[in-house]
Design an enzyme around this catalytic site. Structure first.
Site, mmCIF file in Angstrom:
data_model
loop_
_atom_site.group_PDB
_atom_site.id
_atom_site.type_symbol
_atom_site.label_atom_id
_atom_site.label_comp_id
_atom_site.label_asym_id
_atom_site.label_seq_id
_atom_site.Cartn_x
_atom_site.Cartn_y
_atom_site.Cartn_z
ATOM 1 N N SER A 68 0.793 -1.226 0.000
ATOM 2 C CA SER A 68 0.000 0.000 0.000
ATOM 3 C C SER A 68 0.829 1.281 0.000
ATOM 4 O O SER A 68 0.252 2.373 -0.065
ATOM 5 C CB SER A 68 -0.962 0.015 1.193
ATOM 6 O OG SER A 68 -2.068 -0.825 0.936
ATOM 7 N N LYS A 71 -0.040 3.692 -2.746
ATOM 8 C CA LYS A 71 -1.034 4.765 -2.653
ATOM 9 C C LYS A 71 -0.393 6.135 -2.471
ATOM 10 O O LYS A 71 -1.045 7.159 -2.696
ATOM 11 C CB LYS A 71 -2.011 4.474 -1.511
ATOM 12 C CG LYS A 71 -2.835 3.197 -1.726
ATOM 13 C CD LYS A 71 -3.807 2.963 -0.588
ATOM 14 C CE LYS A 71 -4.667 1.719 -0.823
ATOM 15 N NZ LYS A 71 -3.975 0.481 -0.476
ATOM 16 N N SER A 128 -6.640 3.180 4.074
ATOM 17 C CA SER A 128 -5.873 2.580 2.976
ATOM 18 C C SER A 128 -6.808 1.771 2.083
ATOM 19 O O SER A 128 -6.532 0.625 1.715
ATOM 20 C CB SER A 128 -4.738 1.700 3.509
ATOM 21 O OG SER A 128 -3.805 1.406 2.498
#
Length: 499
Positions: A68, A71, A128
């Protein structure tokens, strides 16, 4: 003698206890080192964000899965779109079936619903949310695949030479990879290029339509001055974290990748921040991630600053992403063909004033070090000047269209019509193919395209010319978006843009 022996015995016992504690401490130290050696996925990096000096690195250039941390780039692209005025925080983003089907962590968005851009930003920095990431990618780039290509092109312009993105959320993909050094580059770029939006990363919790979303970043609050940035985890990567701290004029960005658990990763990050912040400089040498030339040429390699203290000597082998991908000129050429102006935008970034030469040299070694690879020049495309110099590719176009030439190919114009808004559906090497796609799309969709004027626009990509397939005749954004929505209902990917 009897009086002396008790004293001698007391001294002996005390000395024995001291040796015992020393042995215990040594055993604990060896235990921690053994645990570190047993983790082949580990990578760590700490950089002084004031002057570019590397304070600690371990496997900093070894390939790792970002999870993640991906992101961070999704948000970088989003902030750039906000700064250029292409979107606003209140922009409504539609939720596709594909986006809604992304696995957790997610908001649980319903197909056909909408969220605002700001809701998406907040969901990414706290929850997230994987579904929200794809919603943003599709809204900004037409499709997640096209947006990922733009992400990779932008990464190259920032100096992230070993990073390739294949999706917008970091879900498992064997071709999606990065390094600890590259993630530090991105962390610094977010701070320096978008100070007006960077505060989102320090959000502790967010209320999304009545549901409280807590931030996964548990390091926030554990070290004074910590202001972000992002956590990440998939099975293949282990537990990742990029952190930023500013205190007493000092500034660090640190990366930990491959942690065995969230807690051990966080504890190690706290240790790194506390250990190296006292060594950081209080002198701000200006922007570290500033303008780079539009043509990516190799830069001189300066000697990287040695790590001041070795936290753990860890092996470089282990289950990590595969061999280095081929040079990324193909990604850059595709991004250019579909309307990206990342190179020109980077070139228009303000240069840092009075930058100490030591800082630049350190930066080259720390963040923008070019590895041996051949690059095809990334030619500039003539475009109207942007209001603000932000390194952001324009909206992209997916290639998921029917390339079989069918129907009339004579209805599309090769001249650029006067139209406030246009809709693009594809780009093809052959003009006839682009015209055919337009003709077929107009025949299949009808309705909002009945009065639209198909045209093609050639664009040069090195030695190759590609032809954008576009519709004109839209007086405003609503008309263009209505046409794009109709195209998507007929399995065409598209985007609308002011002409």
């Amino acid at each position: 003698m009897r009086k002396i022996f008790p004293r001698l015995r007391a001294v002996t016992v005390a000395f024995g206890k001291t040796l015992g504690f020393a042995a215990l401490g040594g055993a604990l130290c060896l235990s921690q080192m053994s645990a570190a050696h047993a983790n082949p996925r580990y990578a760590g990096f700490v950089i002084d964000a004031n002057n570019g000096k590397v304070l600690y690195e371990d496997n900093a250039d070894a390939y790792r899965y970002p999870a993640s941390l991906t992101k961070m780039m999704t948000l970088y692209m989003t902030f750039a779109a906000l700064k250029t005025g292409r979107v606003s925080k209140s922009s409504q983003m539609p939720v596709s079936k594909y986006a809604a089907a992304r696995p957790p962590s997610k908001l649980g968005l319903k197909v056909g619903s909408t969220i605002t851009l700001e809701e998406g930003i907040s969901a990414l920095v706290t929850k997230s949310a994987n579904d929200a990431s794809v919603v943003m990618a599709e809204f900004l780039g037409g499709s997640e695949a096209r947006f990922a290509e733009q992400m990779t092109a932008t990464a190259r312009k920032l100096g992230m030479s070993r990073t390739t993105f294949k999706n917008a959320n970091g879900l498992p993909n064997s071709e999606q990879r990065t390094t600890a050094r590259d993630m530090a580059t991105l962390g610094i770029a977010l701070r320096e290029h978008f100070p007006e939006y960077y505060g989102y990363f320090s959000t502790r919790s967010y209320n999304f339509r009545g549901t409280r979303l807590g931030n996964h970043n548990r390091v926030l609050g554990r070290v004074e001055g910590t202001d972000g940035i992002k956590t990440g985890y998939i099975n293949a990567s282990g537990f990742n974290l990029v952190s930023s701290v500013k205190r007493d004029g000092k500034s660090l960005v640190a990366v930990v990748m491959g942690g065995r658990s969230g807690r051990s990763r966080d504890d190690h990050m706290v240790k790194l921040l506390n250990q190296y912040l006292p060594q950081a400089s209080t002198r701000d040498g200006g922007a570290l991630i500033a303008s780079r030339a539009s043509v990516p040429t190799p830069m001189p390699v300066a000697a990287a600053a040695p790590a001041a203290i070795t936290v753990a000597a860890l092996p470089s082998n282990g289950p990590v992403p595969g061999s280095r991908p081929a040079p990324v000129n193909v990604d850059e050429r595709i991004a250019l063909a579909y309307g990206s102006d990342a190179a020109g935008a980077i070139a228009r970034l303000p240069q840092a004033d009075a930058r100490p030469i030591v800082g630049r040299d350190a930066l080259r070694a720390a963040l923008v070090q070019e590895r041996p690879a051949s690059h095809i020049p990334f030619p500039a495309v003539s475009r109207p000047a942007m209001n603000t110099g932000v390194p952001m590719p324009r909206l992209g176009v997916p290639g998921a269209v029917d390339h079989e030439p069918t129907g009339s190919v004579q209805s599309a114009s090769v001249s650029r019509p006067s139209s406030p808004w246009v809709v693009q559906i594809a780009a093809a090497p052959a003009a006839a193919d682009a015209m055919s796609m337009l003709s077929e799309a107009k025949r299949k969709v009808g309705g909002p395209l009945n009065a639209a004027e198909p045209f093609i626009e050639p664009v040069s990509s090195g030695a190759q010319t590609l032809h954008r397939a576009r519709f004109a005749g839209f007086a405003n954004k609503d008309q263009a978006w209505e046409a794009c929505a109709a195209l998507k209902r007929n399995d065409y990917n598209c985007y609308a843009v002011a002409n």
